[in-house]
Design a protein around this motif. Structure first.
Motif, PDB file in Angstrom:
ATOM      1  N   ILE A  17       3.300   5.264 -18.183  1.00  0.00           N
ATOM      2  CA  ILE A  17       2.972   3.873 -18.493  1.00  0.00           C
ATOM      3  C   ILE A  17       4.181   2.976 -18.239  1.00  0.00           C
ATOM      4  O   ILE A  17       4.068   1.901 -17.642  1.00  0.00           O
ATOM      5  CB  ILE A  17       2.503   3.746 -19.953  1.00  0.00           C
ATOM      6  N   ALA A  20       3.632  -0.194 -16.069  1.00  0.00           N
ATOM      7  CA  ALA A  20       3.149  -1.294 -16.900  1.00  0.00           C
ATOM      8  C   ALA A  20       4.006  -2.537 -16.715  1.00  0.00           C
ATOM      9  O   ALA A  20       5.159  -2.454 -16.282  1.00  0.00           O
ATOM     10  CB  ALA A  20       3.159  -0.877 -18.372  1.00  0.00           C
ATOM     11  N   ALA A  48       5.994   1.858 -24.364  1.00  0.00           N
ATOM     12  CA  ALA A  48       5.216   2.865 -23.645  1.00  0.00           C
ATOM     13  C   ALA A  48       5.164   4.201 -24.377  1.00  0.00           C
ATOM     14  O   ALA A  48       4.117   4.852 -24.418  1.00  0.00           O
ATOM     15  CB  ALA A  48       5.791   3.061 -22.243  1.00  0.00           C
ATOM     16  N   VAL A  93      -2.328  -2.004 -22.408  1.00  0.00           N
ATOM     17  CA  VAL A  93      -1.931  -1.037 -21.391  1.00  0.00           C
ATOM     18  C   VAL A  93      -3.105  -0.208 -20.903  1.00  0.00           C
ATOM     19  O   VAL A  93      -3.238   0.072 -19.720  1.00  0.00           O
ATOM     20  CB  VAL A  93      -0.828  -0.110 -21.944  1.00  0.00           C
ATOM     21  N   LEU A  94      -3.998   0.187 -21.827  1.00  0.00           N
ATOM     22  CA  LEU A  94      -5.022   1.160 -21.465  1.00  0.00           C
ATOM     23  C   LEU A  94      -6.409   0.575 -21.226  1.00  0.00           C
ATOM     24  O   LEU A  94      -7.122   1.043 -20.352  1.00  0.00           O
ATOM     25  CB  LEU A  94      -5.118   2.243 -22.554  1.00  0.00           C
ATOM     26  N   GLY A 139      -4.653   0.829 -16.441  1.00  0.00           N
ATOM     27  CA  GLY A 139      -5.125   1.348 -17.717  1.00  0.00           C
ATOM     28  C   GLY A 139      -6.416   2.132 -17.606  1.00  0.00           C
ATOM     29  O   GLY A 139      -6.501   3.277 -18.064  1.00  0.00           O
ATOM     30  N   CYS A 192       2.715   4.115 -27.006  1.00  0.00           N
ATOM     31  CA  CYS A 192       1.389   4.185 -26.396  1.00  0.00           C
ATOM     32  C   CYS A 192       1.009   5.636 -26.108  1.00  0.00           C
ATOM     33  O   CYS A 192      -0.113   6.068 -26.372  1.00  0.00           O
ATOM     34  CB  CYS A 192       1.362   3.386 -25.095  1.00  0.00           C
TER      35      CYS A 192
END
Length: 225
Positions: free
Chosen positions: A146, A150, A158, A214-215, A91, A161
């Motif tokens: 991602i 991920a 994703a 995720v980030l 991330g 996202c």
């Protein structure tokens, strides 16, 4: 014709095509800066580049493609992730990448030649619509990246996202464009560090839990690939 001769001929053709593309883009950007996007026909671009109009269309079926070529942060994101699919897998690394590309884009907006482009973007609905399409491509590229790296629990979200990431970046970019249009050279500069901090702040505060995981989640903070 021998294999070597055929290869050399193909290499020469590719080099000529690349050269023509560079000439077309350079001529187009100069003319857009001088005359504006809407007032610059393809025939004038072709003449300035020293190529036939059909050659321009072979490289760029739409004039909008010439406008954004080489100066579009959305295409830079797409291109970088395509060329480096196994990098920026955490991330924080992905945030660093996007922030770096955006910071470089904002610095280029400081150049005098960029002012006409900013005015064209602000006043041309066709360019605005085209950029929306490029933003969607960037969102899809980020989402795909991602999903590839991920955890399975968040990979399903994703694409959302990616869309939310691009939406937040677009706010930062648009704010800077408006400041430059309204204030010109007197607009305060934004450093790469400020851009990075602003993006992380926006992603942390406004994205949902999935995007945070995720980030910017501490669970994903590790060595940058």
């Amino acid at each position: 014709m021998t294999g070597v001769a055929r290869s050399e001929r193909m290499d020469g053709r590719a080099a000529k095509q690349a050269r023509n593309r560079r000439l077309i883009v350079a001529a187009a950007h100069d003319l857009f800066a001088e005359r504006g996007f809407a007032a610059t026909p393809v025939t004038v671009i072709a003449s300035a580049a020293g190529v036939a109009a059909q050659t321009v269309f072979n490289h760029f079926p739409r004039k909008e493609e010439m406008f954004f070529d080489g100066r579009c942060v959305w295409l830079e994101i797409v291109d970088h992730l395509a060329r480096h699919p196994d990098r920026h897998t955490s991330g924080p690394a992905l945030v660093d990448l996007v922030s770096t590309l955006v910071a470089a884009h904002l610095e280029r907006l400081e150049e005098p030649a960029a002012r006409t482009a900013l005015a064209d973007l602000a006043g041309d609905p066709g360019l605005h619509l085209w950029e929306r399409g490029l933003q969607q491509r960037a969102a899809q590229a980020i989402g795909t990246h991602i999903a590839r790296h991920a955890p399975e629990a968040v990979a399903a979200a994703a694409q959302r996202c990616g869309a939310l990431t691009v939406a937040e970046v677009a706010v930062v970019v648009e704010d800077r464009r408006r400041a430059l249009l309204d204030q010109g050279a007197s607009a305060p500069r934004t450093s790469a560090e400020q851009v990075h901090a602003l993006l992380v702040d926006r992603l942390t505060d406004q994205h949902d839990l999935v995007v945070a995981q995720v980030l910017v989640s501490p669970a994903h903070r590790g060595p940058v690939p």
